[in-house]
Design a protein around this motif. Sequence first.
Motif, mmCIF file in Angstrom:
data_model
loop_
_atom_site.group_PDB
_atom_site.id
_atom_site.type_symbol
_atom_site.label_atom_id
_atom_site.label_comp_id
_atom_site.label_asym_id
_atom_site.label_seq_id
_atom_site.Cartn_x
_atom_site.Cartn_y
_atom_site.Cartn_z
ATOM 1 N N SER A 1 37.255 42.336 56.867
ATOM 2 C CA SER A 1 36.637 42.238 55.543
ATOM 3 C C SER A 1 37.212 41.063 54.774
ATOM 4 O O SER A 1 38.363 40.653 54.999
ATOM 5 C CB SER A 1 36.891 43.522 54.741
ATOM 6 N N LEU A 2 36.411 40.548 53.875
ATOM 7 C CA LEU A 2 36.830 39.533 52.908
ATOM 8 C C LEU A 2 36.097 39.802 51.605
ATOM 9 O O LEU A 2 34.984 40.348 51.609
ATOM 10 C CB LEU A 2 36.477 38.124 53.385
ATOM 11 N N ARG A 3 36.707 39.396 50.492
ATOM 12 C CA ARG A 3 36.022 39.447 49.208
ATOM 13 C C ARG A 3 36.007 38.056 48.610
ATOM 14 O O ARG A 3 37.070 37.474 48.356
ATOM 15 C CB ARG A 3 36.680 40.431 48.245
ATOM 16 N N LEU A 4 34.816 37.560 48.391
ATOM 17 C CA LEU A 4 34.651 36.277 47.732
ATOM 18 C C LEU A 4 34.508 36.494 46.223
ATOM 19 O O LEU A 4 33.921 37.488 45.793
ATOM 20 C CB LEU A 4 33.429 35.547 48.252
ATOM 21 N N SER A 5 35.050 35.555 45.475
ATOM 22 C CA SER A 5 34.907 35.559 44.026
ATOM 23 C C SER A 5 34.316 34.237 43.576
ATOM 24 O O SER A 5 34.548 33.202 44.205
ATOM 25 C CB SER A 5 36.263 35.769 43.341
ATOM 26 N N CYS A 6 33.594 34.282 42.490
ATOM 27 C CA CYS A 6 33.031 33.066 41.899
ATOM 28 C C CYS A 6 33.175 33.203 40.386
ATOM 29 O O CYS A 6 32.581 34.102 39.787
ATOM 30 C CB CYS A 6 31.582 32.897 42.297
ATOM 31 N N THR A 7 33.946 32.315 39.805
ATOM 32 C CA THR A 7 34.197 32.358 38.374
ATOM 33 C C THR A 7 33.465 31.213 37.689
ATOM 34 O O THR A 7 33.497 30.068 38.160
ATOM 35 C CB THR A 7 35.695 32.272 38.079
ATOM 36 N N ALA A 8 32.799 31.549 36.589
ATOM 37 C CA ALA A 8 31.990 30.569 35.867
ATOM 38 C C ALA A 8 32.655 30.159 34.570
ATOM 39 O O ALA A 8 33.328 30.965 33.914
ATOM 40 C CB ALA A 8 30.616 31.163 35.564
ATOM 41 N N SER A 9 32.453 28.916 34.215
ATOM 42 C CA SER A 9 32.924 28.436 32.918
ATOM 43 C C SER A 9 31.872 28.740 31.865
ATOM 44 O O SER A 9 30.731 29.070 32.192
ATOM 45 C CB SER A 9 33.178 26.936 32.974
ATOM 46 N N GLY A 10 32.228 28.634 30.618
ATOM 47 C CA GLY A 10 31.258 28.799 29.553
ATOM 48 C C GLY A 10 31.165 30.237 29.070
ATOM 49 O O GLY A 10 31.714 31.160 29.658
ATOM 50 N N ARG A 11 30.402 30.406 27.982
ATOM 51 C CA ARG A 11 30.314 31.714 27.344
ATOM 52 C C ARG A 11 28.974 32.387 27.546
ATOM 53 O O ARG A 11 28.686 33.377 26.900
ATOM 54 C CB ARG A 11 30.581 31.547 25.841
ATOM 55 N N ASN B 1 33.431 36.764 33.558
ATOM 56 C CA ASN B 1 32.629 35.623 34.024
ATOM 57 C C ASN B 1 32.722 35.448 35.540
ATOM 58 O O ASN B 1 32.778 34.318 36.048
ATOM 59 C CB ASN B 1 33.072 34.322 33.346
ATOM 60 N N THR B 2 32.717 36.558 36.262
ATOM 61 C CA THR B 2 32.952 36.500 37.702
ATOM 62 C C THR B 2 31.939 37.345 38.466
ATOM 63 O O THR B 2 31.592 38.444 38.041
ATOM 64 C CB THR B 2 34.375 36.971 38.036
ATOM 65 N N VAL B 3 31.498 36.800 39.596
ATOM 66 C CA VAL B 3 30.664 37.530 40.528
ATOM 67 C C VAL B 3 31.426 37.638 41.843
ATOM 68 O O VAL B 3 32.168 36.726 42.215
ATOM 69 C CB VAL B 3 29.291 36.848 40.713
#
Length: 126
Positions: A17-27, A77-79
């Motif tokens: 297993s792995l967990r990917l994260s994606c964090t976005a800038s902005g509001r 701000n994360t998926v």
Amino acid sequence: QVQLVESGGGLVQAGGSLRLSCTASGRTFSSYAMGWFRQPPGKERMFVAAISRSGGRTYYADSVKGRFTISRDNAKNTVYLQMNSLKPEDTAVYYCAAGPFVADSFHLRIDKYDYWGQGTQVTVSS
């Protein structure tokens, strides 16, 4: 303008297993549907999973249904993309993307996403 940064890729054995994260800038993160796409070596980029702006609806490619789970935390701000029971054919560069749409069908369409991360490599060994 939205900037996306993926993390969590790596090398894992088949079945792992792995967990990917994606964090976005902005509001305005909650204004965007979010998607995960992948590009295997020598192939085109393809849809993996997507989630609506509120997180109430999720969408998956048939090849990952039952193994991958997409989720989001709008306060952070994360998926995320939780990937279980990984297979060698899951090997690819994984990209997250953001799109300002609501329609169900748009979530699966690569051309509807306006912003993309730089990608993170996932390698599954047999």
